[in-house]
Design a protein around this motif. Structure first.
Motif, PDB file in Angstrom:
ATOM      1  N   TYR A 141       0.727  -1.084   0.020  1.00 11.89           N
ATOM      2  CA  TYR A 141      -0.071   0.141  -0.035  1.00 11.89           C
ATOM      3  C   TYR A 141       0.752   1.393   0.060  1.00 11.89           C
ATOM      4  O   TYR A 141       0.173   2.375  -0.147  1.00 11.89           O
ATOM      5  N   THR A 142       2.128   1.146   0.024  1.00 12.14           N
ATOM      6  CA  THR A 142       3.013   2.439  -0.189  1.00 12.14           C
ATOM      7  C   THR A 142       3.325   2.464  -1.625  1.00 12.14           C
ATOM      8  O   THR A 142       4.028   3.661  -1.889  1.00 12.14           O
ATOM      9  N   VAL A 143       3.460   1.391  -2.359  1.00 11.92           N
ATOM     10  CA  VAL A 143       4.053   1.778  -3.922  1.00 11.92           C
ATOM     11  C   VAL A 143       3.055   2.215  -4.634  1.00 11.92           C
ATOM     12  O   VAL A 143       1.838   2.095  -4.641  1.00 11.92           O
ATOM     13  N   LYS A 144       3.530   3.361  -5.232  1.00 13.24           N
ATOM     14  CA  LYS A 144       3.092   4.000  -6.244  1.00 13.24           C
ATOM     15  C   LYS A 144       3.383   3.815  -7.511  1.00 13.24           C
ATOM     16  O   LYS A 144       4.397   3.161  -7.731  1.00 13.24           O
ATOM     17  N   ASP A 145       2.789   4.261  -8.365  1.00 16.36           N
ATOM     18  CA  ASP A 145       3.090   4.025 -10.014  1.00 16.36           C
ATOM     19  C   ASP A 145       4.504   4.693 -10.096  1.00 16.36           C
ATOM     20  O   ASP A 145       4.614   5.909  -9.440  1.00 16.36           O
ATOM     21  N   GLU A 146       5.665   4.116 -10.824  1.00 22.62           N
ATOM     22  CA  GLU A 146       6.905   4.877 -10.927  1.00 22.62           C
ATOM     23  C   GLU A 146       6.766   6.122 -11.682  1.00 22.62           C
ATOM     24  O   GLU A 146       5.888   6.326 -12.640  1.00 22.62           O
ATOM     25  N   ASP A 147       7.607   7.095 -11.348  1.00 16.90           N
ATOM     26  CA  ASP A 147       7.476   8.453 -12.171  1.00 16.90           C
ATOM     27  C   ASP A 147       8.925   9.001 -12.219  1.00 16.90           C
ATOM     28  O   ASP A 147       9.537   9.117 -10.800  1.00 16.90           O
ATOM     29  N   ILE A 148       9.422   9.115 -13.319  1.00 17.71           N
ATOM     30  CA  ILE A 148      10.877   9.630 -13.205  1.00 17.71           C
ATOM     31  C   ILE A 148      11.033  10.703 -14.318  1.00 17.71           C
ATOM     32  O   ILE A 148      10.490  10.634 -15.287  1.00 17.71           O
ATOM     33  N   SER A 149      11.832  11.552 -13.984  1.00 20.78           N
ATOM     34  CA  SER A 149      12.025  12.809 -15.013  1.00 20.78           C
ATOM     35  C   SER A 149      13.691  13.154 -15.103  1.00 20.78           C
ATOM     36  O   SER A 149      14.275  12.900 -13.776  1.00 20.78           O
ATOM     37  N   LEU A 150      14.210  13.513 -16.139  1.00 24.17           N
ATOM     38  CA  LEU A 150      15.632  13.798 -16.308  1.00 24.17           C
ATOM     39  C   LEU A 150      15.881  15.136 -16.833  1.00 24.17           C
ATOM     40  O   LEU A 150      15.156  15.549 -17.733  1.00 24.17           O
ATOM     41  N   THR A 151      16.707  15.868 -16.223  1.00 24.59           N
ATOM     42  CA  THR A 151      17.007  17.087 -16.718  1.00 24.59           C
ATOM     43  C   THR A 151      18.498  17.132 -17.153  1.00 24.59           C
ATOM     44  O   THR A 151      19.368  16.789 -16.367  1.00 24.59           O
ATOM     45  N   PHE A 152      18.711  17.572 -18.389  1.00 20.81           N
ATOM     46  CA  PHE A 152      19.970  17.517 -19.216  1.00 20.81           C
ATOM     47  C   PHE A 152      20.609  18.698 -19.167  1.00 20.81           C
ATOM     48  O   PHE A 152      20.192  19.712 -19.494  1.00 20.81           O
ATOM     49  N   ASP A 153      21.862  18.706 -18.540  1.00 20.96           N
ATOM     50  CA  ASP A 153      22.763  20.052 -18.854  1.00 20.96           C
ATOM     51  C   ASP A 153      23.965  19.586 -19.778  1.00 20.96           C
ATOM     52  O   ASP A 153      24.919  19.140 -19.096  1.00 20.96           O
ATOM     53  N   ILE A 154      23.959  19.329 -20.881  1.00 22.26           N
ATOM     54  CA  ILE A 154      24.623  19.027 -21.706  1.00 22.26           C
ATOM     55  C   ILE A 154      25.146  19.795 -22.859  1.00 22.26           C
ATOM     56  O   ILE A 154      24.392  20.456 -23.601  1.00 22.26           O
ATOM     57  N   PRO A 155      26.428  20.143 -23.435  1.00 21.60           N
ATOM     58  CA  PRO A 155      26.874  21.223 -24.205  1.00 21.60           C
ATOM     59  C   PRO A 155      26.380  20.673 -25.609  1.00 21.60           C
ATOM     60  O   PRO A 155      26.259  19.375 -25.924  1.00 21.60           O
ATOM     61  N   ASN A 156      26.066  21.658 -26.625  1.00 28.90           N
ATOM     62  CA  ASN A 156      25.797  21.406 -27.958  1.00 28.90           C
ATOM     63  C   ASN A 156      26.893  21.072 -28.751  1.00 28.90           C
ATOM     64  O   ASN A 156      26.743  20.580 -29.753  1.00 28.90           O
ATOM     65  N   ARG A 157      28.130  21.493 -28.346  1.00 32.56           N
ATOM     66  CA  ARG A 157      29.363  21.744 -29.214  1.00 32.56           C
ATOM     67  C   ARG A 157      30.475  21.533 -28.628  1.00 32.56           C
ATOM     68  O   ARG A 157      30.661  22.150 -27.548  1.00 32.56           O
ATOM     69  N   MET A 158      31.425  20.870 -29.091  1.00 34.33           N
ATOM     70  CA  MET A 158      32.461  20.731 -28.528  1.00 34.33           C
ATOM     71  C   MET A 158      33.656  20.368 -29.469  1.00 34.33           C
ATOM     72  O   MET A 158      33.446  20.056 -30.764  1.00 34.33           O
ATOM     73  N   LYS A 159      35.024  20.296 -29.087  1.00 33.99           N
ATOM     74  CA  LYS A 159      36.085  19.842 -29.980  1.00 33.99           C
ATOM     75  C   LYS A 159      36.468  18.681 -29.942  1.00 33.99           C
ATOM     76  O   LYS A 159      36.511  17.986 -28.963  1.00 33.99           O
ATOM     77  N   VAL A 160      37.179  17.947 -31.041  1.00 36.38           N
ATOM     78  CA  VAL A 160      37.633  16.671 -31.056  1.00 36.38           C
ATOM     79  C   VAL A 160      38.764  16.861 -29.633  1.00 36.38           C
ATOM     80  O   VAL A 160      39.747  17.795 -29.901  1.00 36.38           O
TER      81      VAL A 160
END
Lengths: 182, 436
Positions: B47-66
């Motif tokens: 009775y304590t289990v609820k449906d799972e809910d997960i979200s991700l917030t990304f902080d990722i660069p758009n551009r980088m050099k080799v």
């Protein structure tokens, strides 16, 4: 069978000590959790539960009466052993919890996980299950005290078993329903 | 885990039933104490289990050099569910994780939970890469339900631009053995705005030069007419990049193609900064209708266009490269008489076709410098480091002299062993022969 001829509460004490030892082992292993995955599965954890039953079953009830009547066995007062049932069950839950954490740890140790972070998450998992088990343990004793002290709950064994099976059926039904929903 | 907990919870529930049967046999009410614990325990969990809910917030660069290292910061938040989340966070092909890890476990209890994960990624190859989705496996504590796979779409791309060397004139050795004319070799520069004449359209002419009025007036023929403008007298350089399978010798991040790209970009940066016109062509497969090219011009825009093409360029597998200058290239060569630098890797399978291609370029009017990228050193690098010494240019040059004999004498050939020699050294060799 001979041991029950000489047994009084002494035999029951031995069983209690053994059950308590397994209980303590369960708690200690769960709290000193190291998820190396090398820990062998404790296949004897259910002994903690079985042990208290043995003296009770041979000294009380239908089997006990039969033995006393037929072979003139002593009927030692072993009822108090039942008080350690929740302890034995608690130890089983904690040992199972420990085994689960160890199993996940083993599976994850080769997957590139940060070992410290994984240990911390599994520690949270073990701790949460421990707290829930502790709550169930305390509530179990409180419920028993309520049954003994409150006249409303002080019903006979057979009605108590019927009530139990009713609750059991509802619980299982809800569990299955929840599983189907998932 | 799932099997473990399924078994355990079922065992605990069965235990209650087992104790009840014993209570019945022993006719002892005290035994029901053993029923309460498992029932309450399972009850709390269910009775304590609820449906799972997960979200991700990304902080990722758009551009980088080799070669650059970039931090990927991801916040994981879960407000539902009761169990373990096994999370695999986004990466992309052609990278390596240099710090931290992209996989983690997160235990979500009854309370809301968030977790920050940071890992450092090093790009090993240029390109535009789609970040992988985050795969999450939810393992509920209840255990009776099956574990659930959740995919969180990242929907992000990361542009990895080639790392270039900033070339300086001072680092080139300009005491060339080749006698060069005092005036600019290429006689024509980029078109100015001064009108010169009208002529028939030739493939490669910019569309903006089409003279629609003149074309309409001459409605008897279906040919387009273009305006020709006077050109400024800057030098013109054209880089041609081979896209054959010979450019794939080595690994995906260390092969002649990957070494060529920073060399071309470094050269283009240097030449455009000097005000020269830089053009680019690539060889194409028979199956491709056309190849990417850049008309010779100067300025930062040319460099940016070139960079955009070179980020995406890939070699063609198999032996189906068309070593033949297309109409646009032939036209530009004949009109501007440029310095052409053909970057390739010669081997026993392709030398005849490349020699033919070189002859065609020279016939069209190009002054050709061919850079042969040696692959033996790259191969040795992945076997035994100490073997690199065996593949020095002198040794290879001897072995390759047979191939070079079939090339036209007006084609200057230089070699580059990228496993042992820097881009600066290769650029200085090119600069010496091509007159940068």
């Amino acid at each position: 069978m001979l041991i029950f001829l000489i047994s009084t509460t002494f035999i029951a004490y031995i069983f209690i000590i053994l059950a308590l030892l397994i209980f303590l082992l369960g708690i200690l292993m769960a709290n000193n959790h190291r998820s190396t995955g090398e820990e062998p599965k404790n296949r004897f954890k259910f002994i903690a539960i079985l042990l208290p039953f043995i003296p009770i079953i041979f000294s009380r009830g239908y089997i006990g009466s039969h033995l006393t009547f037929l072979y003139a066995f002593n009927t030692p007062d072993t009822v108090f052993i039942a008080l350690i049932f929740p302890l034995a069950e608690f130890s089983v839950v904690m040992l199972s919890n420990y085994e689960s954490a160890s199993f996940i740890g083993k599976r994850s140790s080769t997957g590139g996980y940060d070992i410290q972070d994984m240990e911390s998450e599994l520690g949270r998992f073990t701790k949460t299950i421990f707290l829930i088990a502790l709550a169930a343990f305390v509530l179990g004793y409180l419920s028993y005290i309520a049954v003994l002290t409150l006249p409303t709950f002080n019903i006979g064994l057979i009605p108590a078993i019927i009530v139990f099976f009713a609750v059991y059926a509802i619980l299982m039904r809800n569990t299955i329903k929840k599983t189907e929903q998932e | 885990m799932i099997k473990e907990w399924s078994k355990q919870l079922i065992t605990i529930v069965l235990l209650a039933g087992f104790v009840a049967i014993f209570a019945l046999l022993a006719t002892e009410k005290t035994i029901i104490l053993g029923i309460f614990f498992p029932i309450i325990f399972v009850f709390i969990i269910i009775y304590t289990v609820k449906d799972e809910d997960i979200s991700l917030t990304f902080d990722i660069p758009n551009r980088m050099k080799v070669g650059d290292e970039a931090l990927f910061h991801i916040r994981i938040k879960s407000s539902g569910g009761f169990g373990l989340f096994n999370i695999s966070l986004p990466t992309f092909s052609e990278m390596e994780i240099v710090e931290g890890t992209n996989v983690c476990l997160m235990f979500k209890s009854i309370k809301e939970r968030s977790k920050d994960v940071t890992y450092k990624i090093k790009a090993t190859r240029r390109g535009i890469f789609e970040l992988t989705d985050s795969d999450i496996t939810y393992i509920p504590v209840i255990g009776m339900v099956r574990k659930k796979k959740i995919t969180v779409k990242t929907s992000k791309t990361i542009e990895v631009v080639p790392a270039i060397s900033m070339l300086k004139k001072s680092q080139f050795q300009f005491r060339s053995k080749v006698i060069k004319p005092r005036i600019a070799i290429s006689r024509l520069g980029p078109p100015s705005t001064d009108f010169e004449s009208i002529r028939d359209y030739i493939p490669g002419d910019p569309y903006k030069t089409i003279n629609w009025k003149a074309t309409a007036r001459r409605n008897s023929q279906d040919k387009l007419l273009v305006n020709v403008y006077e050109r400024e007298g800057m030098k013109t350089f054209i880089f041609i990049l081979d896209r054959g399978s010979n450019m794939l010798m080595g690994t995906t991040s260390q092969n002649p193609l990957e070494y060529s790209i920073p060399l071309i970009l470094s050269g283009a940066k240097y030449l455009t900064s000097k005000g020269s016109n830089v053009g680019f062509w690539e060889t194409r497969a028979y199956t491709e209708p056309k190849s990417s090219y850049i008309q010779p011009s100067s300025g930062g825009d040319t460099y940016n266009k070139l960079q955009r093409i070179l980020i995406r360029v890939e070699a063609v597998k198999g032996r189906n490269i068309k070593y033949k200058p297309d109409k646009a290239l032939s036209h530009i060569i004949s009109e501007t008489l440029p310095q052409v630098m053909f970057i390739t890797s010669i081997n026993s399978l392709n030398y005849a076709a490349i020699a033919e291609f070189s002859s065609a370029l020279i016939s069209a009017g190009a002054r050709l410098t061919l850079m042969d990228i040696l692959t033996q050193g790259i191969s040795a690098k992945f076997r035994r480091e100490d073997l690199i010494g065996l593949f020095q240019r002198k040794v290879i040059k001897g072995a390759k002299s047979e191939f070079y004999k079939v090339f036209p004498t007006r084609c200057s050939i230089i070699q580059w062993e990228p496993a042992a020699e820097s881009i600066g050294l290769a650029a200085s060799r090119l600069a010496m022969l091509a007159g940068w």
